[in-house]
Write an enzyme that holds these catalytic residues in place. Structure first.
Site, PDB file in Angstrom:
ATOM      1  N   GLY B  10       0.578  -1.326  -0.311  1.00 47.22           N
ATOM      2  CA  GLY B  10      -0.629  -0.241  -0.120  1.00 47.22           C
ATOM      3  C   GLY B  10       0.703   1.163  -0.076  1.00 47.22           C
ATOM      4  N   VAL B  12       0.929   3.682   2.700  1.00 45.12           N
ATOM      5  CA  VAL B  12       1.696   3.771   3.338  1.00 45.12           C
ATOM      6  C   VAL B  12       2.787   2.765   3.367  1.00 45.12           C
ATOM      7  CG1 VAL B  12       1.370   3.857   6.405  1.00 45.12           C
ATOM      8  CG2 VAL B  12      -0.416   4.852   4.540  1.00 45.12           C
ATOM      9  N   ARG B  37      -1.318 -13.819  -1.793  1.00 45.91           N
ATOM     10  CA  ARG B  37      -0.587 -13.330  -2.872  1.00 45.91           C
ATOM     11  C   ARG B  37       0.218 -11.888  -3.529  1.00 45.91           C
ATOM     12  NH1 ARG B  37      -5.190  -9.406  -4.971  1.00 45.91           N
ATOM     13  NH2 ARG B  37      -4.579  -8.277  -2.589  1.00 45.91           N
ATOM     14  N   CYS B 124      -4.576  10.270  10.392  1.00 47.44           N
ATOM     15  CA  CYS B 124      -3.866  11.236   9.439  1.00 47.44           C
ATOM     16  C   CYS B 124      -4.272  12.761   9.848  1.00 47.44           C
ATOM     17  CB  CYS B 124      -3.799  11.116   7.767  1.00 47.44           C
ATOM     18  SG  CYS B 124      -5.786  10.532   7.668  1.00 47.44           S
ATOM     19  N   GLN B 151      -8.685  17.008   2.457  1.00 44.24           N
ATOM     20  CA  GLN B 151      -8.443  15.646   2.762  1.00 44.24           C
ATOM     21  C   GLN B 151      -8.259  15.606   1.062  1.00 44.24           C
ATOM     22  OE1 GLN B 151     -10.794  14.683   6.376  1.00 44.24           O
ATOM     23  NE2 GLN B 151      -9.330  13.652   6.098  1.00 44.24           N
ATOM     24  N   SER B 154      -5.202  10.114  -1.193  1.00 46.26           N
ATOM     25  CA  SER B 154      -4.019   9.406  -0.598  1.00 46.26           C
ATOM     26  C   SER B 154      -4.626   8.260   0.511  1.00 46.26           C
ATOM     27  CB  SER B 154      -2.696  10.225  -0.099  1.00 46.26           C
ATOM     28  OG  SER B 154      -3.022  10.602   1.089  1.00 46.26           O
ATOM     29  N   GLY B 155      -5.329   9.251   1.540  1.00 46.40           N
ATOM     30  CA  GLY B 155      -6.446   8.221   1.879  1.00 46.40           C
ATOM     31  C   GLY B 155      -7.071   7.698   2.698  1.00 46.40           C
ATOM     32  N   LYS B 209     -13.790  10.267  15.141  1.00 46.62           N
ATOM     33  CA  LYS B 209     -11.862   9.881  14.692  1.00 46.62           C
ATOM     34  C   LYS B 209     -11.216  11.870  15.458  1.00 46.62           C
ATOM     35  CE  LYS B 209     -10.946   6.489  12.181  1.00 46.62           C
ATOM     36  NZ  LYS B 209     -10.537   5.814  10.246  1.00 46.62           N
ATOM     37  N   HIS B 238      -3.224  16.907   3.232  1.00 44.02           N
ATOM     38  CA  HIS B 238      -4.361  16.875   4.084  1.00 44.02           C
ATOM     39  C   HIS B 238      -4.110  18.359   4.447  1.00 44.02           C
ATOM     40  CE1 HIS B 238      -5.357  13.299   4.009  1.00 44.02           C
ATOM     41  NE2 HIS B 238      -5.774  12.653   4.746  1.00 44.02           N
TER      42      HIS B 238
END
Lengths: 348, 348
Positions: B10, B12, B37, B124, B151, B154-155, B209, B238
Site C-alpha cells: 500500500g 503507507v 498473494r 492522518c 483531505q 491518498s487517505g 476520530k 491534508h
C-alpha cells in the site's frame, strides 16, 4: 421591454444570456454591449444571433434595465449615471456597501427592494451561504456564523476554469509547475487559502465580504461572522462548511421545516423553498456536492447535525451551489424578476 | 536490529520503506511481510531488493519491532499476540481508543510512551492538526476546536490516487460519470463531505476520530471538538481550516513563538519546531498548501489571525501536511524512533 447586458463575453455574462434565452418572453428586446475590442462579435441567441455593440452611455440609454457584468472600476465610473435612466443591476463589489444601494439575494431579502434603480448583486459565497442561513435567522436568530469555503475556479472567470483543466491534465507532480495566470498558485491538485487581497486584519477581502454582506443583507450588523475562504480544484460550484450558533436550541426537524418554507419564490408568490434543496440522506450517500449542484438553480444543503461545541443551539451543515448561477447570473436575473414583479425561476 | 513491515504494497507501506531507506542504519535488518498473494514479490531497497514473505505469527517472531500497515481487522486479530514478542506499531484505528495503548503523534506526546509494546499511530487528519494545536494547548489551554478539512485522495490508498488522476484526465463534465471504485462518488473536480461511515449523531467516523483522538492525545477529555471532514481532489496532503478558542487572550506573536518551540524533536533532544513549519507571509502569497507540503516532512501552518467571533482568545489558521508522511508513515517511523531513543527525522 428593452434590456441591456454590459460585458457578455465573461462566464457570468454567458450564463445570464442562457437564462434570458430560457426564461424571457420573446417580446423582450435584448441588447449586448462590450468593449471596443468585443464590439461586432456575434453571440448565439434564440436560434439566431445578437451583435455586441460598443458600450457608451448614450448607446444604452433606451434600456429600461441594464446588467453590469464588468469590473468594479467600471461600475464605480458609470453605475450611478446609468441609473438615472435605467434600472441598473451591478454584479461587481464596488457599490455593495453603499447605504442607498440594496444588496440583494432575491429569495432572501426581496423586501429590501422598494423601487430603487441601482441594485447590487451579492458575492457568490455570500449568496450561496445565505440561502441556508436566512431561514435560520428567521427561525431562531443567529448569534454567530463560522464558514470554511471550498470555492470553484469559475469565481476567477472562464479562462481560469480552462487553465485549471489544462494544468490538471498536464500535471507532472507537485512542485514542477507553480505558475498560474489566474490564481496566485497552480490550482491543479492543490487548494489555495487566498481569494482576493489580504486586509490589515489578516483576513482576505473575500472573507471580509462574507462578514460585511451577511451583516448587511440580514440587517444584523451585530452578527459575528468569521470565515476562511479557500479555492479548490472544482469548476463551478462553491461548497461551504458552515457552523451557526443560534439564540436558542432548535431541533433538526425545525431546521428542515424552516429550509422548506423560509425563502421567497418571487413577488406575490407564497414563501417556499425558493431555490434551496435539502439533500441530506447519509444512508444513501446523498449530501451537497459540486458534482450534483453544478448547472442546477437550487443550492443544496445537507449534512445537518448539532454542532459538538455549541450543543443544541449550534448547527453544522454543508452547502453547495452553482457559482455562476446562484452565485452570479441567476441571482442577477432574479433581482431583475423582482423589479418586474415576476416569480423567480429557481422556485419553479 | 530486526524490523518487520507487514503490508508493504500500500501507499503507507511504500512510504515507510522509503523512510527506512533514507534514515535507517545499514545494520538494521528489514523484513517485509504480506498476504499469500503478495508473497514472493521483490521490492527495491537500498539498490538491491527485498522479497515479501507470507505473514505468519511464527515467521515474524524474530522481529524486535513490527509495523502493521494493514487493516483494522488484521490488527484486532493479531496485534496483541504479536506484542508479546515484538514492539508493535499499528497504523489502523482498531486499537487507538484502548486505554492501555498509547496513541502517539511523536513530536506531540512523546511522553505518553513509557515502554509499552503496543503503540497506535494517530489518524492522518488528527496528526496534522495536532502539530499546530499541541503548542497552543501548552501556551494557553484550549477550550474548543472547530475544523473543516480538505483531505487528499491518498487517505483512501494508492489505487484511489490513481483513479482520481485517471477520472480527472478523462473528465467530460458533471453528471456524466458518478462512479468510483474508491470513493462514494467521482472525486474529479468535486468535493465529497463524507469520509468513512456515518455515525448515529450525524457525524462521520472520520469526524469523530478527530474528536476522540484530539481528546485522548491531549489528555483533555473535556475539550470540545467539532469537525466537518471533506475529501477534495488533491493527491497527498491534508489541509485543514482550524478555529480554536483558548482559555485566555493571546497575541499572534506568542502563538508564533509557541509554534517555533513547542514540539519534541526526539528523546533526549531540546524541544523545537519538531516538524512544524510556519509559512505565513501573505504579502509574498505564502501560506500552507498541498502544492508545497506534499512530499515534505514538515506540516505547514499559516493564515494565522484572531477569530472574528471569539476575538483575542480565538484563533484561525490553516494547516497542510503530507498525509502519507505526517499523517501515516513518517509518524509511524518517528514512533519507532521514540522506542529506540533516536531523534525524529522531521526535526533535522
Amino acid at each position: 421591454m428593452n434590456v441591456g447586458i454590459v460585458g457578455v463575453s465573461g462566464a457570468v455574462g454567458e450564463t445570464l444570456l442562457a437564462l434570458f434565452e430560457r426564461h424571457e418572453p420573446e417580446t423582450t428586446r435584448l441588447q449586448l454591449f462590450g468593449s471596443k475590442r468585443s464590439a461586432g462579435r456575434r453571440v448565439d441567441y434564440q436560434g439566431s444571433g445578437l451583435q455586441v455593440q460598443e458600450f457608451g452611455v448614450e448607446r444604452v440609454s433606451d434600456c429600461e434595465v441594464l446588467f453590469l457584468c464588468v469590473s468594479g472600476d467600471f461600475a464605480k465610473k458609470y453605475a450611478r449615471e446609468l441609473a438615472k435612466r435605467s434600472i441598473v443591476i451591478d454584479n461587481s463589489s464596488a457599490l455593495r456597501y453603499d447605504e442607498d444601494v440594496p444588496l440583494l439575494v432575491a429569495p432572501v431579502n426581496a423586501a429590501a427592494y422598494c423601487g430603487q434603480r441601482l441594485l447590487a448583486n451579492a458575492n457568490c459565497s455570500t449568496a450561496v451561504a445565505l440561502m441556508a442561513l436566512a431561514p435560520l435567522e428567521a427561525l431562531a436568530g443567529i448569534e454567530s456564523v463560522q464558514l470554511a469555503t471550498y470555492q470553484a475556479a469559475s469565481g476567477a472567470g472562464r479562462p481560469a476554469m480552462d487553465e485549471l483543466v489544462e494544468k490538471t491534465s498536464g500535471f507532472m507532480g507537485y512542485g514542477v509547475d507553480d505558475t498560474s495566470a489566474h490564481f496566485r498558485h497552480n490550482l491543479a491538485y492543490n487548494v489555495i487559502p487566498q481569494i482576493d487581497q489580504f486586509q490589515e486584519n489578516g483576513y482576505t477581502k473575500e472573507e471580509m465580504k462574507l462578514v460585511w454582506e451577511l451583516q448587511k443583507i440580514m440587517q444584523r450588523p451585530d452578527i459575528k461572522v468569521s470565515a476562511t475562504c479557500v479555492r479548490v480544484p472544482t469548476l463551478r460550484s462553491h461548497a461551504e462548511a458552515i457552523t451557526v450558533r443560534l439564540r436558542r436550541a432548535v431541533s433538526l426537524a425545525e431546521v428542515r421545516e424552516a429550509w422548506g418554507h423560509g425563502l421567497s419564490r418571487g413577488p406575490g408568490q407564497d414563501a417556499g423553498s425558493g431555490g434551496l434543496r435539502v439533500v441530506d440522506e447519509p444512508g444513501e450517500y446523498l449530501y451537497p456536492m459540486p458534482l450534483h449542484s453544478s448547472g442546477q438553480y437550487a443550492v443544496e444543503v445537507g449534512r445537518l447535525r448539532h454542532n459538538l461545541v455549541y450543543g443544541d443551539s449550534g448547527l453544522d451543515f454543508f452547502v453547495s451551489g452553482d457559482q455562476l448561477l446562484r452565485g452570479a447570473a441567476l441571482n442577477a436575473y432574479e433581482i431583475y424578476c423582482l423589479t418586474q414583479g415576476r416569480a423567480f425561476p429557481s422556485a419553479v
